[in-house]
Design an enzyme around this catalytic site. Structure first.
Site, PDB file in Angstrom:
ATOM      1  N   CYS A 131       0.845  -1.204   0.000  1.00 25.26           N
ATOM      2  CA  CYS A 131       0.000   0.000   0.000  1.00 25.26           C
ATOM      3  C   CYS A 131       0.876   1.248   0.000  1.00 25.26           C
ATOM      4  CB  CYS A 131      -0.939  -0.015   1.197  1.00 25.26           C
ATOM      5  SG  CYS A 131      -0.132  -0.013   2.796  1.00 25.26           S
ATOM      6  N   SER A 162      -6.586   0.426  10.142  1.00 24.13           N
ATOM      7  CA  SER A 162      -6.427  -0.025   8.758  1.00 24.13           C
ATOM      8  C   SER A 162      -5.223  -0.943   8.583  1.00 24.13           C
ATOM      9  CB  SER A 162      -6.312   1.180   7.821  1.00 24.13           C
ATOM     10  OG  SER A 162      -5.073   1.826   8.015  1.00 24.13           O
ATOM     11  N   ALA A 163      -4.512  -1.229   9.673  1.00 22.50           N
ATOM     12  CA  ALA A 163      -3.369  -2.150   9.573  1.00 22.50           C
ATOM     13  C   ALA A 163      -3.832  -3.517  10.060  1.00 22.50           C
ATOM     14  CB  ALA A 163      -2.199  -1.646  10.405  1.00 22.50           C
ATOM     15  N   GLY A 164      -4.046  -4.406   9.138  1.00 25.40           N
ATOM     16  CA  GLY A 164      -4.608  -5.718   9.461  1.00 25.40           C
ATOM     17  C   GLY A 164      -3.590  -6.649  10.100  1.00 25.40           C
ATOM     18  N   PRO A 165      -4.082  -7.803  10.563  1.00 24.03           N
ATOM     19  CA  PRO A 165      -3.184  -8.746  11.252  1.00 24.03           C
ATOM     20  C   PRO A 165      -2.040  -9.245  10.370  1.00 24.03           C
ATOM     21  CG  PRO A 165      -5.396  -9.695  10.913  1.00 24.03           C
ATOM     22  CD  PRO A 165      -5.469  -8.254  10.540  1.00 24.03           C
TER      23      PRO A 165
END
Lengths: 302, 343
Positions: A131, A162-165
């Site tokens: 991203c 907005s920072a996923g696992p």
């Protein structure tokens, strides 16, 4: 246009679902499959409601029929760990893989910089970098197409929400893959990437800073013009991509301050970092689709 | 407060946090000279890297006088008793830097994240535990920004990832002794008894000593500071002062007080580019809860764009910026300057 290229999305999470929303508006592609691994996934249920075929058996669940279903392009929105295997399997069925994970086994694609090149090379796997890479590499390229850039550095600040696992578990992949993209696509002799996660509420809109060190004194006028032209290119598929400040010139340093607001399809607007990935992935697929529809490209089993 | 008989480990920050007020320009020779004197004084642990940790060399944070590898190699091989640590911020440094630092001879790795983002340290802490005997520390920055319960949940994550010691870090020098007490005490009650607790203070509100004492009383056994306070903002807890206070209170540090004073006076103070002390801007950091290493960036932007550095710092606090967002400072200054009509 009635004739669209059929596509499959692997990974029914936030990214996959946002991509689905965008793809359903496309003139060139038609999503027909959503592939997951969890039968209770809300993303699979949503895709089913929208009329897609779904499986919770992973890619293996789609393989037996994907050729008959006419799938020519797949998106992988899972993780770097399983990507190579997913890619091999769908390539064998004659479908191009667009990789939204940081696996980076195929050539990088940053649409406003090298989409044509990637499509012309007929690569069966293209990688969308990260991203932060999608948000910043266009600007590194905007400087390097004017004059030599000895060093390109980007700082991507994203909201915690907005920072996923996947990103969190493997944050080094982000810094490595983005740095590599800054060099290979951005055109900097060496690249560095930094990511900062900020938990503020309400969540901050994705911010990106691009610092370039030019080899010679920067041509301020030409760089400024190039940056604004690149801005317009990115805005074609991410309207919320804005130049907040700059380019600022300080000796050989050129700094560009950006903000990326998403469209808010499935993901919230602040998650511009995720939106720019899905938008770039879709734009890449559409360009492949145009080539496929015109008959100039027939994807073949690798 | 009765702390007599407690034993603590002091960790000096001059050669890492002290890189901030030196704009990362401490030379390899200066590092070796200072480290050898600290070894001689009996300081058990010192930190050596770029101010922003391994891999911090950048336009955003500043390019250092030498690489992390050069600093670590030069210092580690000269140490007789003192151990050397390195700091790593995921998102800036990677596991490759961690491996390099281990090869250079560090005995402690500290993996630092913002206080709410402990899960980004999993990759690095897990890797660290694979080196037998490597002291593995989790370090939660800007710990004033969340309450004790939430903080302890994050500390537990780091404990789960394999940290044998976890830190509560007052990066902004915002905390008052009660804030430290409630956080350390809850952590002590909730974490495994064998997990060590540490406290890292900044002296922006002149609370470095008081906060460190509060931490020791509540169960911390590792305390960070720096001789003559060389560190970001108004500096870290001034270590020679803390050693003297510990001595008077019967806390065992194992450090020679007079030698520590001499290093502060004869080596560190003469090296300072500006007096590291509580002044208008560093006090603003503490009062507004702003990451201490923003100080010089705010001063430079204020000068360049005709603004007040205090105004910039207050606004950075209002926006709840976190460590690492140095790039926000020029961006914000440009916005403020445009509003004010100075550009």
């Amino acid at each position: 246009m009635t004739n669209k290229v059929k596509v499959a999305i692997i990974g029914p999470g936030n990214i996959g679902t946002d991509l689905l929303m965008k793809a359903m508006r496309s003139e060139f592609v038609e999503p027909v499959w959503m592939v997951g691994v969890d039968a209770d996934s809300p993303g699979l249920a949503r895709a089913q409601e929208l009329g897609l075929k779904t499986t919770s058996e992973g890619v293996d669940g789609m393989l037996p029929t994907m050729k008959d279903d006419g799938v020519k392009i797949c998106f992988d929105a899972t993780s770097a760990y399983v990507h190579a295997e997913n890619s091999r399997k769908v390539n064998e069925q004659g479908a191009v893989m667009i990789d939204l994970t940081p696996a980076a086994i195929g050539p990088f694609c940053v649409p406003p910089v090298n989409l044509t090149e990637a499509v012309n090379s007929r690569a069966m796997n293209v990688n969308m970098v990260t991203c932060g890479g999608q948000a910043t590499i266009p600007m590194v390229a905007a400087v390097s197409r004017v004059q030599g850039v000895s060093y390109g550095e980007i700082v991507a600040t994203v909201s915690s929400k907005s920072a996923g696992p996947g990103t969190r578990k493997n944050i080094d992949e982000f810094t490595r893959t983005t740095a590599s993209g800054i060099e290979k696509v951005g055109g900097a002799q060496s690249g560095k990437a930094i990511i900062v996660i900020n938990p503020a509420e309400p969540p901050l809109i994705m911010r990106d800073t691009v610092h370039c060190l030019t080899v010679d004194e920067p041509n301020q006028e030409a760089i400024t013009k190039s940056v604004h032209e690149m801005l317009a290119e990115v805005q074609k598929y991410v309207p919320g991509y804005t130049l907040k400040n700059g380019p600022v010139f300080d000796g050989k340093r050129v700094s560009i301050y950006l903000e990326v607001e998403g469209l808010g399809d499935f993901l919230p607007k602040y998650a511009g970092n995720l939106d720019i990935m899905t938008a770039a992935g879709l734009r890449t697929a559409e360009m492949y689709a145009e080539e496929i529809l015109s008959g100039s490209f027939v994807p073949n089993a690798a | 407060m009765d702390l007599s008989g407690k034993k603590i480990t002091l960790h000096d920050m001059c050669l890492r946090d002290g890189m901030h007020p030196k704009r990362h320009q401490i030379s390899v020779e200066e590092m070796v000279t200072i480290a050898k004197a600290m070894d001689e004084a009996g300081i058990p642990l010192i930190e050596v890297t770029h101010g922003d940790g391994l891999g911090g060399a950048s336009v955003n944070y500043g390019f250092p006088a030498a690489s992390d590898e050069e600093y670590l190699t030069a210092v580690c091989k000269e140490m007789k008793n003192t151990k050397v640590s390195a700091l790593l911020l995921p998102g800036i440094g990677t596991v490759d830097h961690l491996k390099m630092a281990v090869d250079c001879g560090i005995s402690t790795i500290r993996v630092a994240t913002h206080c709410t983002e402990a899960d980004v340290s999993e990759q690095h802490l897990t890797m660290a535990t694979q080196y037998p005997g490597l002291d593995t520390v989790g370090f939660l920055m800007m710990a004033h920004m969340i309450g004790p319960e939430e903080l302890v949940q994050q500390l537990k994550l780091m404990e789960d990832f394999g940290a044998n010691c976890v830190y509560i870090t007052d990066s902004a020098g915002y905390m008052l002794p009660d804030h430290v007490t409630e956080r350390v005490a809850l952590a002590r009650a909730e974490l495994k008894p064998e997990t060590e607790l540490g406290f890292h203070g900044h002296h922006n509100m002149a609370m470095g000593i008081a906060n460190s004492l509060a931490a020791v009383e509540a169960g911390a056994t590792r305390i960070d500071g720096s001789l003559a306070g060389l560190g970001a903002g108004a500096g870290n807890t001034p270590l020679e002062v803390f050693i003297a206070v510990c001595d008077r209170m019967g806390v065992e540090t194992g450090v020679d007080l007079f030698k520590a004073m001499d290093i502060a006076e004869d080596l560190i103070v003469p090296m300072m580019d500006h007096m590291v002390r509580v002044d208008r801007d560093s006090l603003t950091l503490g009062w507004a809860g702003v990451y201490s290493s923003f100080l010089l960036f705010a001063k430079r932007s204020a000068e360049k764009y005709g603004l007040s550095s205090r105004d910039i710092l207050v606004e950075l606090g209002r926006r709840r910026t976190v460590g690492g967002q140095e790039d926000m400072i020029e961006d914000l200054a440009l916005d403020m300057a445009r509003e004010k009509g100075t550009i």
